[in-house]
Enzyme design. Sequence first.
Site: not given
Length: 447
Positions: A268, A319
Amino acid sequence: MTPQTYWAEHAWLGMNVEPGVVIETAATGRITAVRTGADGPPAGAVNLRGLTIPGLANSHSHAFHRALRGTVQVGSGTFWTWREFMYAIAGRLTPENYFDLARGVYAEMALAGITCVGEFHYVHHQPGGKPYADPNGMGEALIAAAGEAGIRITLLDTAYVSSGFGAPPDPRQSRFSDGDAQAWAVRASALKGSDHARIGAAIHSVRAVPAEQLATVAGWAAERKAPLHVHLSEQTAENDACLAAYERTPAQLLAEHGVLGPRTSAVHATHVTAGDIAILGTSGTTICMCPTTERDLADGIGPAKQLELAGSPLSLGSDSHAVIDLLAEARAMELDERLQTRVRGHWTATQLLRAATEDGYASLGWPDAGRLEAGALADFTTIALDSVRTVGPPPRLGIEVAVFAATNADVRHTVVGGRHVVRDGAHQLVHHVSADLAAAIGALTAP
Ligand SMILES: [Zn+2]
């Protein structure tokens, strides 16, 4: 594996799209030769019609989040309410039902052209925290699931020992925790890789591993030259809490404790400072962007271009599996940057595809894959250039079409280690992927 000759109607060989490419694979599961200029398939060759590219590396996965698809879109909510749903599913997992779900999820990945997954795995123990009879039963279920689905896995066994900055895990997190990083290391050391599986480490986040234990996990990975992944600055709340606890940003804290470097991936990196960008870039830490999840959770848009310019390679992950489509993730990184800057053209389609293939593989500890060349692992996938989504442009623009227009529905073939896992859009090892997913998710979400 039986040696096999494949003939790609078109293939991307790193720079250009070439017509008529012969790819020879050996019993070792590696490519032995790549030859251009073959007008038609040689005798006995498997015909791969469309554009063949290296297999896609899905660098960040939590397989069980697939059970949240759709459900978490009802009404409204925050990152933290999404997390409540996620904990409810996590609380029901067993080695048996997780195997069933993960096999379906990894088969879905194969159907989407994904040949290698980085599984960021932290549901280790029984509810309440008691280890299973086999303390690695959950992780081994994931490795077995990937094997049955025909894809490679890097099991990123995750240290998760605190609910936040030293606080003990709350009851729902107790099954994630080994108690401390030392006990995590003892358990993780018993995991074994295989032809299709490699073992790596992960630090869930600076919330979940106290500062004085970070070096234990980093040292374990360094000793084994294994990949080390960590969630980094996905939410501003994490940054604020880290600054309050340690007077340092998460990136500063990780750097001080030896966590960053070329074997490390920070996932991220959405809310990082200019100083953090310099720290991450100069350390050579890969940044794994998960644009669909970051949009879904309203995280924000991370400074991927600045991180890359500072020295960080980029990789991509699905994810939370709101969708499993690495081509969509690749174009999302560019399109989000365009929205943010109101400027086009931050990455070429070739650069985006490299993040989805070679650089992703490297971040998962497979530097010998992600390229169509002799010696590399024989992992590749073929995208249709004649579907309603992709037809029209000349084949030499196949990469632009694949990255900016194709979807997972255009994946026609997937080959892993020379084995033809997806053939003409059908999984050859898991015959009823949709039904399997329905059953596995139904079992986990039944009232
Ligand atoms: Zn994650």
